[in-house]
Design an enzyme around this catalytic site. Sequence first.
Site, mmCIF file in Angstrom:
data_model
loop_
_atom_site.group_PDB
_atom_site.id
_atom_site.type_symbol
_atom_site.label_atom_id
_atom_site.label_comp_id
_atom_site.label_asym_id
_atom_site.label_seq_id
_atom_site.Cartn_x
_atom_site.Cartn_y
_atom_site.Cartn_z
ATOM 1 N N ASP A 27 -5.174 33.148 -29.044
ATOM 2 C CA ASP A 27 -5.119 33.741 -27.824
ATOM 3 C C ASP A 27 -4.403 35.128 -27.474
ATOM 4 O OD1 ASP A 27 -6.160 31.437 -26.776
ATOM 5 O OD2 ASP A 27 -4.337 30.480 -26.091
ATOM 6 N N MET A 43 -1.273 28.493 -20.323
ATOM 7 C CA MET A 43 -1.836 29.820 -19.761
ATOM 8 C C MET A 43 -1.371 31.014 -20.731
ATOM 9 S SD MET A 43 -1.047 29.276 -15.775
ATOM 10 C CE MET A 43 -1.841 30.688 -15.598
ATOM 11 N N LYS A 83 -3.304 33.686 -18.450
ATOM 12 C CA LYS A 83 -4.943 33.483 -18.696
ATOM 13 C C LYS A 83 -5.280 32.000 -18.363
ATOM 14 C CE LYS A 83 -5.086 30.914 -22.391
ATOM 15 N NZ LYS A 83 -5.252 29.607 -22.483
HETATM 16 O O1 C5P Z 1 -3.478 29.984 -32.539
HETATM 17 P P1 C5P Z 1 -2.380 29.291 -31.855
HETATM 18 O O2 C5P Z 1 -1.152 29.200 -32.430
HETATM 19 O O3 C5P Z 1 -2.249 29.405 -30.420
HETATM 20 O O4 C5P Z 1 -2.858 27.649 -31.996
HETATM 21 C C1 C5P Z 1 -2.108 26.621 -31.833
HETATM 22 C C2 C5P Z 1 -2.683 25.298 -32.404
HETATM 23 O O5 C5P Z 1 -3.788 24.936 -31.364
HETATM 24 C C3 C5P Z 1 -3.440 25.460 -33.769
HETATM 25 O O6 C5P Z 1 -2.664 25.191 -34.848
HETATM 26 C C4 C5P Z 1 -4.625 24.490 -33.689
HETATM 27 O O7 C5P Z 1 -3.776 23.178 -33.979
HETATM 28 C C5 C5P Z 1 -5.018 24.383 -32.270
HETATM 29 N N1 C5P Z 1 -6.057 25.323 -32.144
HETATM 30 C C6 C5P Z 1 -7.256 24.603 -32.691
HETATM 31 N N2 C5P Z 1 -8.682 25.540 -32.627
HETATM 32 C C7 C5P Z 1 -8.411 27.013 -32.005
HETATM 33 C C8 C5P Z 1 -7.159 27.457 -31.131
HETATM 34 C C9 C5P Z 1 -6.086 26.466 -31.343
HETATM 35 O O8 C5P Z 1 -7.609 23.777 -33.183
HETATM 36 N N3 C5P Z 1 -9.456 27.593 -31.899
#
Ligand code: C5P
Length: 311
Positions: free
Chosen positions: A146, A109, A17
């Site tokens: 995501d 991505m 994405k």
């Molecule tokens: O959910 P995911 O593991 O992809 O997110 C990775 C990191 O990105 C999270 O631990 C956080 O530090 C940051 N993040 C955030 N706010 C979001 C999505 C991700 O701060 N809405």
Amino acid sequence: MSLAEPFPSVRVRAPGKINVYLEVGRLRSDGYHDLATAFQALSLYEDVVATHDDDFVIGSITGSVETIGVPKDERNLALRAARLLAKEAGYHGGVRLDISKDVPVAGGMGGGSADAAATLLACDALWGLGLSSGDLGELAAQLGADVPFALMGGTAVGTNRGDVLNPALARGRFDWVLATSQVGVSTPEAYGMLDRHRDEHGAEIGYGAESPEVEADVLHALRQGDPRMLAASMRNDLQAATLRMRPDLAEALEVGESSGALAGLVSGSGPTIGFLCEGADSAAELAQTLEAAGLDALLAHGPVPGARIIG
Ligand code: C5P
């Protein structure tokens, strides 16, 4: 083959994405930020083949992109997805996952998220669980912000952590050139950099909206299938943070924008840069120009469907 195991293996394809709009709100107490984002699923795909196994294992990781950095142990999001689904559904067997990757690794991505989404769908079919898309979406959100979008695909607005999705109307096709980078960017580090910058300069730049919202112009451009309008309204609040960590990317942005792209934008936390083009021909020309300038370029278009069983 027993009746309980109708498929020896299941292959699922899920897309990468780009966030054509990413407004980052305040840091929350759970370590995430409230977001308003518009996702577009792109024609770079991850394929996951799930095969019955007694244990939970990653068999192979192959693909057109560099896969050396992808872990095969419990850090792998696809493996975690399979374990989570088995636990929630009370399934007692395991699975072998063979992953083929076309989405740049740690590129912003959503390649790892696509692997997790594909695994949820593949294991659901392989194990004959028959979960609803709502149930799979809830498990996806537990795995990462995501992951739900990789299941849904198309074009969608994400709020909350980016995981609460509403499909957005989109017409036509948008052509992209993606300038990839060998060295990844850590997503938490990019968010952390943005937070520190806001702490220090909030008086001038603001501290982030309390209720971020996707701007109407972006949704209008997507509905109209108008790349020029979209190019004029794209936004990524993580871009400045990523460019501070990776000044080399500013140069790549400059090359693309002065060589025929309508606009360039860091994809998510980067380091991949998405250049939106007028059409397929100008995208192919830009990809050649970038390659000639020593950059790695991939062609893609969107929107494309979310995770689906193939073959
Ligand atoms: O959910 P995911 O593991 O992809 O997110 C990775 C990191 O990105 C999270 O631990 C956080 O530090 C940051 N993040 C955030 N706010 C979001 C999505 C991700 O701060 N809405």
